[in-house]
Design an enzyme around this catalytic site. Structure first.
Site, PDB file in Angstrom:
ATOM      1  N   GLN A 107       0.847  -1.194   0.000  1.00 52.24           N
ATOM      2  CA  GLN A 107       0.000   0.000   0.000  1.00 52.24           C
ATOM      3  C   GLN A 107       0.882   1.243   0.000  1.00 52.24           C
ATOM      4  O   GLN A 107       1.668   1.462   0.926  1.00 52.24           O
ATOM      5  CB  GLN A 107      -0.927   0.042   1.205  1.00 52.24           C
ATOM      6  CG  GLN A 107      -1.946   1.182   1.060  1.00 52.24           C
ATOM      7  CD  GLN A 107      -2.713   1.481   2.322  1.00 52.24           C
ATOM      8  OE1 GLN A 107      -2.153   1.944   3.289  1.00 52.24           O
ATOM      9  NE2 GLN A 107      -4.019   1.223   2.287  1.00 52.24           N
ATOM     10  N   TYR A 188      -5.712  10.935   3.992  1.00 52.85           N
ATOM     11  CA  TYR A 188      -4.360  11.169   3.507  1.00 52.85           C
ATOM     12  C   TYR A 188      -4.389  11.915   2.167  1.00 52.85           C
ATOM     13  O   TYR A 188      -5.442  12.354   1.712  1.00 52.85           O
ATOM     14  CB  TYR A 188      -3.591   9.848   3.462  1.00 52.85           C
ATOM     15  CG  TYR A 188      -3.543   9.203   4.832  1.00 52.85           C
ATOM     16  CD1 TYR A 188      -2.966   9.889   5.909  1.00 52.85           C
ATOM     17  CD2 TYR A 188      -4.115   7.958   5.081  1.00 52.85           C
ATOM     18  CE1 TYR A 188      -2.950   9.334   7.188  1.00 52.85           C
ATOM     19  CE2 TYR A 188      -4.098   7.398   6.351  1.00 52.85           C
ATOM     20  CZ  TYR A 188      -3.517   8.094   7.396  1.00 52.85           C
ATOM     21  OH  TYR A 188      -3.515   7.560   8.669  1.00 52.85           O
ATOM     22  N   ARG A 235      -7.647   2.252  -2.771  1.00 47.94           N
ATOM     23  CA  ARG A 235      -8.466   2.230  -1.558  1.00 47.94           C
ATOM     24  C   ARG A 235      -9.171   3.561  -1.360  1.00 47.94           C
ATOM     25  O   ARG A 235      -8.552   4.631  -1.486  1.00 47.94           O
ATOM     26  CB  ARG A 235      -7.634   1.908  -0.315  1.00 47.94           C
ATOM     27  CG  ARG A 235      -8.531   1.522   0.873  1.00 47.94           C
ATOM     28  CD  ARG A 235      -7.753   1.176   2.104  1.00 47.94           C
ATOM     29  NE  ARG A 235      -8.538   0.294   2.965  1.00 47.94           N
ATOM     30  CZ  ARG A 235      -8.405   0.214   4.286  1.00 47.94           C
ATOM     31  NH1 ARG A 235      -7.519   0.952   4.917  1.00 47.94           N
ATOM     32  NH2 ARG A 235      -9.142  -0.611   4.995  1.00 47.94           N
ATOM     33  N   GLY A 320      -9.111  -6.343   9.409  1.00 43.86           N
ATOM     34  CA  GLY A 320      -7.899  -5.795   9.975  1.00 43.86           C
ATOM     35  C   GLY A 320      -7.477  -6.471  11.263  1.00 43.86           C
ATOM     36  O   GLY A 320      -6.635  -7.364  11.273  1.00 43.86           O
TER      37      GLY A 320
END
Length: 364
Positions: A107, A188, A235, A320
């Site tokens: 990622q 982000y 994502r 996760g």
């Protein structure tokens, strides 16, 4: 402590094969990206290789966020993919996963305004679409510090950042990864461009939905061109308020983004779900493979994972904390549990404790 086993839920859907790019995943249980802050000087370690290697039974592993450049770092002790030394360190990880029969995507995460001068050798300000602070803080060894007001990126900065993503993707291929996931979620940099409260630009990268999705589309287009679309995932997290994000029009932004990405034919889109209605809009707009991160507690997440597959809402599911605490998760799902409970105190930083020492069923 053990979390309870699930009961009376048909799990067959989770163990069907699925095609992602040119990979045939043996199951639909994807390991979601999770920051662990255990890199040393930007380099992953042999302990990292052990951690991911233990979880090679996942249909697909997506690594923790990896900065594509120095200025892309957002947290202490996170790894990069922008130097030869970093490439070599990640090669040990991919070898461990492939040696266990697994598949792994890197990622690529540029944190944008979720950074701090203390992270960068030259003490520079973090960069962002606009000079708008997140309002949040960063954890440092000296304590919590406020995120500063970032420097607004110039057009030259934007072009250079696209190239940083391309270079990091090529480095990922050299390091032996099966592909990369471009992080356009969780507040982000790419997400900041999508969001009208973080992106108040008045040029071709701000204002309208078409303009705000432009940067993400350019990154995806450049990276798919560089390493092949079958090796690229994206994502997103529509309506996610993390890191000071306030999205007023996600129902318009994300279907438009899907339409913009479709010509590049990336291997998958990966949704961290905050709004089921928007997930449904994305599913309707996206012609390719969709990975979804659903649910809440361990029992609910496994049940929700099977349910969304059964309903056709997605093609695979990412989990996760369950993967963090259960390296043999597929075996536990088939057995109906029990599941190890994750230890939040060891999520970030530290040594092997809470990282590589979670027991498997056979070790109980």
């Amino acid at each position: 402590m053990q979390l309870p086993a699930h009961t009376f839920i048909n799990m067959d859907e989770l163990f069907e094969q699925v095609i992602v790019g040119k990979l045939t995943l043996p199951n639909r249980l994807v390991m979601a990206p999770m920051t662990r802050s255990r890199a040393i000087g930007g380099l992953v370690t042999d302990l990292t290789a052990e951690y991911y290697g233990q979880r090679a039974a996942a249909g697909l592993i997506i690594t923790e966020g990896i900065q594509p450049s120095v200025i892309g770092q957002g947290y202490i002790d996170t790894p990069g993919l922008h130097s030869p030394e970093q490439v070599g360190a990640w090669r040990r990880v991919t070898d461990a996963v492939h040696g266990g029969g697994g598949r792994i995507f890197a990622q690529l995460m540029h944190a944008g305004r979720i950074g701090h001068p203390c992270l960068y050798p030259d003490g520079a300000l973090p960069v962002a679409p606009s000079a708008v602070a997140s309002g949040g803080q960063i954890f440092t060894r000296e304590g919590m510090l406020d995120h500063p007001t970032p420097r607004e990126m110039t057009l030259a900065d934007i072009a250079a950042t696209v190239e940083d993503f391309v270079a990091a993707a090529r480095n990922a291929m050299e390091a032996g990864f099966d592909g990369v996931e471009l992080h356009a979620a969780n507040g982000y940099l790419l997400h900041q461009f999508l969001c009208g409260s973080a992106n108040v630009r008045s040029d071709s990268y701000g204002g309208s939905v078409e303009n705000r999705i432009r940067f993400a589309a350019e990154v995806v287009g450049a990276v798919t061109d560089a390493i092949g679309p079958e090796r690229v995932g994206v994502r997103i997290s529509p309506a996610n308020p993390n890191n000071g994000i306030r999205e007023h029009d996600p129902a318009e932004v994300y279907p438009a983004l899907m339409r913009a990405l479709a010509p590049f034919e990336p291997a998958y889109v990966h949704i961290m779900e905050f709004d089921r209605e928007i997930t449904e809009l994305v599913r309707a707009a996206w012609p390719g493979t969709l990975i979804l991160n659903p649910g809440d507690t361990a029992e609910e997440r496994i049940g929700a994972a099977a349910a969304v597959l059964r309903e056709g809402l997605c093609d695979a599911v990412s989990l996760g904390a369950l993967w963090l605490a259960n390296p043999d998760l597929p075996e536990r799902v088939k057995a109906g549990g029990p599941y190890n409970e994750p230890d939040p105190a060891s999520f970030y930083g530290g040594d092997h404790r809470g990282y590589t020492d979670y027991p498997t069923l056979g070790a109980r």
